[in-house]
Enzyme design. Sequence first.
Site, PDB file in Angstrom:
ATOM      1  N   LYS A 199       0.921  -1.383   0.086  1.00 26.52           N
ATOM      2  CA  LYS A 199       0.153   0.108  -0.320  1.00 26.52           C
ATOM      3  C   LYS A 199       0.748   1.104  -0.009  1.00 26.52           C
ATOM      4  O   LYS A 199       1.594   1.554   0.787  1.00 26.52           O
ATOM      5  CB  LYS A 199      -0.798  -0.105   1.373  1.00 26.52           C
ATOM      6  CG  LYS A 199      -1.781   0.969   1.181  1.00 26.52           C
ATOM      7  CD  LYS A 199      -3.030   0.078   2.134  1.00 26.52           C
ATOM      8  CE  LYS A 199      -4.122   1.071   2.716  1.00 26.52           C
ATOM      9  NZ  LYS A 199      -4.498   0.682   3.547  1.00 26.52           N
TER      10      LYS A 199
HETATM   11  O1  G3P Z   1      -7.397   1.941   5.526  1.00 28.75           O
HETATM   12  C1  G3P Z   1      -7.795   3.190   4.007  1.00 28.75           C
HETATM   13  C2  G3P Z   1      -9.186   3.689   4.744  1.00 28.75           C
HETATM   14  O2  G3P Z   1     -10.013   2.729   4.900  1.00 28.75           O
HETATM   15  C3  G3P Z   1      -9.181   5.056   6.802  1.00 28.75           C
HETATM   16  O3  G3P Z   1     -11.191   4.854   6.808  1.00 28.75           O
HETATM   17  O4  G3P Z   1     -12.693   5.231   8.456  1.00 28.75           O
HETATM   18  O5  G3P Z   1      -9.673   6.427   9.039  1.00 28.75           O
HETATM   19  O6  G3P Z   1     -11.911   7.517   7.465  1.00 28.75           O
HETATM   20  P1  G3P Z   1     -11.036   5.874   7.748  1.00 28.75           P
END
Ligand code: G3P
Length: 218
Positions: free
Chosen positions: A87
């Site tokens: 990633k």
């Molecule tokens: O892993 C990346 C993403 O899904 C993060 O989500 O909820 O931290 O905005 P969030």
Amino acid sequence: MKFFIDTANLNEIKEAYDLGVLDGVTTNPSLMAKEGIAGKEKVIAHYKAICDIVDNNVSAEVIATDFEGIIREGKDLARIDDKIVVKVPMIKDGIKAIKKFTSEGIRTNCTLVFSSGQALLAAKAGASYVSPFIGRLDDISQDGLELIGQIRHIYDNYGYGTEVLAASIRHTMHLIKCAEIGADVATCPLKVIMDLLNHPLTDSGLAKFLADHKKANS
Ligand code: G3P
């Protein structure tokens, strides 16, 4: 549509895998920190433990932000297991690194994508996945789902092989709308996957079926 779980928590990954619908895992440095995973050896061991649970597609994020560092770190991560997808953040050196990883057969997930232009660049570089963050766009009053639609449209125009991995999903409506739009993958917390099970008419209907069965058999 592929379902990935967005967590570094081994119990949650096992629970989603046991349901039989899990296609992969995404992690990020915040999720790893939340589990208290720090230091190179522990990080590698933790990714290995995740790979041992699921069948494929474990996104492991690099910390480096310079080209050489991203390549070095990404190769270390890719060596852990064939299931690893490196990633890489959507930055200039990240795009260059994705291009190089792709040429060497290392799968990549371009993360922190917030515009269709960024998604176009990721596809041009050959990313296996692009991760637009829906919830974080919604948080700043921009329509995250609209971005998923724009990227889908652009990728279909040119037949890019990069898979649209809808990330930062906060609730089932996000996930369902992503499925309608045609996102290839949704990564979400365990709760969102489990919430798909719920409908009050299922609960009341099952209660009535069981009550009727009991009456007839008593
Ligand atoms: O892993 C990346 C993403 O899904 C993060 O989500 O909820 O931290 O905005 P969030």
